[in-house]
Design an enzyme around this catalytic site. Structure first.
Site, PDB file in Angstrom:
ATOM      1  N   THR A 158     -68.785-114.761  58.262  1.00  0.00           N
ATOM      2  CA  THR A 158     -69.742-114.034  58.863  1.00  0.00           C
ATOM      3  C   THR A 158     -69.775-112.486  58.596  1.00  0.00           C
ATOM      4  O   THR A 158     -70.953-112.094  57.599  1.00  0.00           O
ATOM      5  CB  THR A 158     -68.952-114.541  60.817  1.00  0.00           C
ATOM      6  OG1 THR A 158     -69.106-114.551  61.043  1.00  0.00           O
ATOM      7  CG2 THR A 158     -69.916-113.060  61.409  1.00  0.00           C
ATOM      8  N   SER A 181     -64.714-120.222  57.023  1.00  0.00           N
ATOM      9  CA  SER A 181     -63.517-119.973  57.557  1.00  0.00           C
ATOM     10  C   SER A 181     -62.920-121.812  57.926  1.00  0.00           C
ATOM     11  O   SER A 181     -62.540-122.243  57.415  1.00  0.00           O
ATOM     12  CB  SER A 181     -62.816-118.731  57.425  1.00  0.00           C
ATOM     13  OG  SER A 181     -62.582-119.365  58.615  1.00  0.00           O
ATOM     14  N   THR A 235     -63.571-115.225  60.430  1.00  0.00           N
ATOM     15  CA  THR A 235     -62.579-114.948  61.385  1.00  0.00           C
ATOM     16  C   THR A 235     -61.635-116.180  61.469  1.00  0.00           C
ATOM     17  O   THR A 235     -60.389-116.605  62.259  1.00  0.00           O
ATOM     18  CB  THR A 235     -62.937-114.361  62.317  1.00  0.00           C
ATOM     19  OG1 THR A 235     -63.819-114.383  63.437  1.00  0.00           O
ATOM     20  CG2 THR A 235     -63.805-112.507  62.015  1.00  0.00           C
ATOM     21  N   ASP A 236     -61.925-117.541  62.244  1.00  0.00           N
ATOM     22  CA  ASP A 236     -61.915-118.412  62.623  1.00  0.00           C
ATOM     23  C   ASP A 236     -60.443-119.051  62.128  1.00  0.00           C
ATOM     24  O   ASP A 236     -60.345-119.376  63.178  1.00  0.00           O
ATOM     25  CB  ASP A 236     -63.130-119.366  62.363  1.00  0.00           C
ATOM     26  CG  ASP A 236     -64.634-118.986  63.402  1.00  0.00           C
ATOM     27  OD1 ASP A 236     -64.541-118.304  64.288  1.00  0.00           O
ATOM     28  OD2 ASP A 236     -65.227-120.160  63.222  1.00  0.00           O
TER      29      ASP A 236
HETATM   30  N1  ASP Z   1     -67.484-118.963  61.440  1.00  0.00           N
HETATM   31  C1  ASP Z   1     -67.217-118.202  60.807  1.00  0.00           C
HETATM   32  C2  ASP Z   1     -65.998-117.931  59.568  1.00  0.00           C
HETATM   33  O1  ASP Z   1     -64.735-117.905  60.197  1.00  0.00           O
HETATM   34  C3  ASP Z   1     -67.194-117.096  61.673  1.00  0.00           C
HETATM   35  C4  ASP Z   1     -66.705-115.613  61.007  1.00  0.00           C
HETATM   36  O2  ASP Z   1     -66.207-115.319  60.369  1.00  0.00           O
HETATM   37  O3  ASP Z   1     -66.633-115.054  62.175  1.00  0.00           O
HETATM   38  O4  ASP Z   1     -66.373-118.379  58.422  1.00  0.00           O
END
Ligand code: ASP
Length: 330
Positions: free
Chosen positions: A12, A54, A85-86
């Site tokens: 993200t 991710s 973050t995932d």
């Molecule tokens: N879907 C995103 C990822 O994990 C979520 C994020 O980065 O917060 O790449």
């Protein structure tokens, strides 16, 4: 000034809206324009080695990130991995096993909102990560997020939307960052030389128990996987009623030379299989490994790392219980 290498992987933090939903697409150059303050903090160099949500990251990507850090290790004072973050907790744990005893800080960060939005956590997370990567008292693999520094093996994504997305599971923060000041609570003592590892074995399966589940699924898993993690109930309970066959099927897994690890599906405080009959009866078989207070992310990635290191069951068990980057305390 310290020399820091930022390694961009997507997420993200580097995403922009598109018709198909948020996808990582900001170029590294544009990204760095949003955080001009970095120039005052360090000499920053940056590379983009992938640009993925991710959710799509694979163990082979963890190896690529580790490889980049290890091959550039002598050229920089610290490393910041920009990551979605995932699955960041998995990557942080995997890097903790792939790069052990690092006296230089290896920091992962990301954001809940893209860096080009007005209200975003991306800028502060990047700046705080760089500050921590430049700190003389920082070392080993950590996540820096929302002003908190979490050991690489102890984090979990706990919230899907809020800025305080990560929690440190059953372990204190290594440090907090307030007004750009780092307050250290834990400084790792590194007594052995730094080591990079280059292999993982992905044949790890996690079985979450639900009431009524029969153990027959273990017949299939026995042929497909080298290690099975069973997420039991409470302090590590597994049904011992005759009709569900867990005792018989787990013994068959162990007889086939598979590593069986029992953990709990309760989010905090870990397992203690010796308390109830439904744990003790299984734990009496010394071939079963108990994960105590390790996070699931750490269990899975430690297994992938140790399965690739040795084929011998006793050595695998021994490696599992050797603490790495605060992953386990008994
Ligand atoms: N879907 C995103 C990822 O994990 C979520 C994020 O980065 O917060 O790449």
């Amino acid at each position: 000034m310290k020399k820091i290498l930022a390694i961009a992987t997507g997420g993200t933090i580097a995403s922009e809206s598109s018709e198909t939903g948020l996808t990582p697409q900001i170029s590294l150059e544009d990204f760095l324009h949003y955080v001009p303050q970095i120039e005052q903090i360090c000499d920053l160099y940056a590379v983009q080695i992938m640009n993925l949500d991710s959710t799509n990251l694979q163990p082979s990507d963890w190896l690529n990130i580790a490889e980049k850090i290890c091959s550039e290790y002598e050229n920089y004072d610290g490393f910041v991995v920009l990551h979605g973050t995932d699955t960041m907790s998995f990557t942080a744990a995997a890097l903790s096993y792939l790069i052990q005893n690092s006296p230089k800080p290896i920091v992962l960060t990301g954001a809940q909102k893209p860096i080009d939005q007005d209200i975003t956590d991306a800028r502060s997370n990047v700046i705080q990560s760089i500050l921590y990567a430049c700190d003389d008292h920082a070392s080993e693999v950590s996540i820096v997020f929302n002003g908190e520094v979490i050991a690489g093996t102890r984090s979990r994504k706990q919230r899907t939307k809020s800025f305080n997305a990560f929690t440190s599971v059953d372990f204190p923060h290594k440090a907090v960052i307030r007004d750009n000041r780092i307050i250290h609570y834990i400084e790792p003592e590194i007594t052995e030389s730094m080591r990079c590892f280059h292999e993982l074995n992905q044949r790890v399966f996690v079985l979450k128990l639900i009431p009524g589940l029969k153990a027959d699924i273990l017949d299939y898993l026995k042929n497909q996987y080298d290690a099975v993690v069973i997420e039991g109930f409470g302090v590590g309970g597994i049904p011992n009623t005759e009709e569900l066959h867990f005792q018989e099927k787990i013994s068959e897994l162990l007889d086939a030379g598979k590593l069986v690890v029992v953990t709990t599906q309760v989010p905090l405080e870990g397992s203690d299989m010796n308390i109830y009959e439904v744990g003790k009866q299984f734990r009496q078989d010394k071939r079963i490994v108990e994960a105590y207070n390790m996070t699931l992310e750490a269990i899975v990635t430690k297994l992938m790392w140790l399965l690739a290191r040795t084929e011998v069951l006793e050595e695998r068990q021994k490696l599992f219980y050797q603490p790495v980057n605060f992953d386990l305390y008994i």
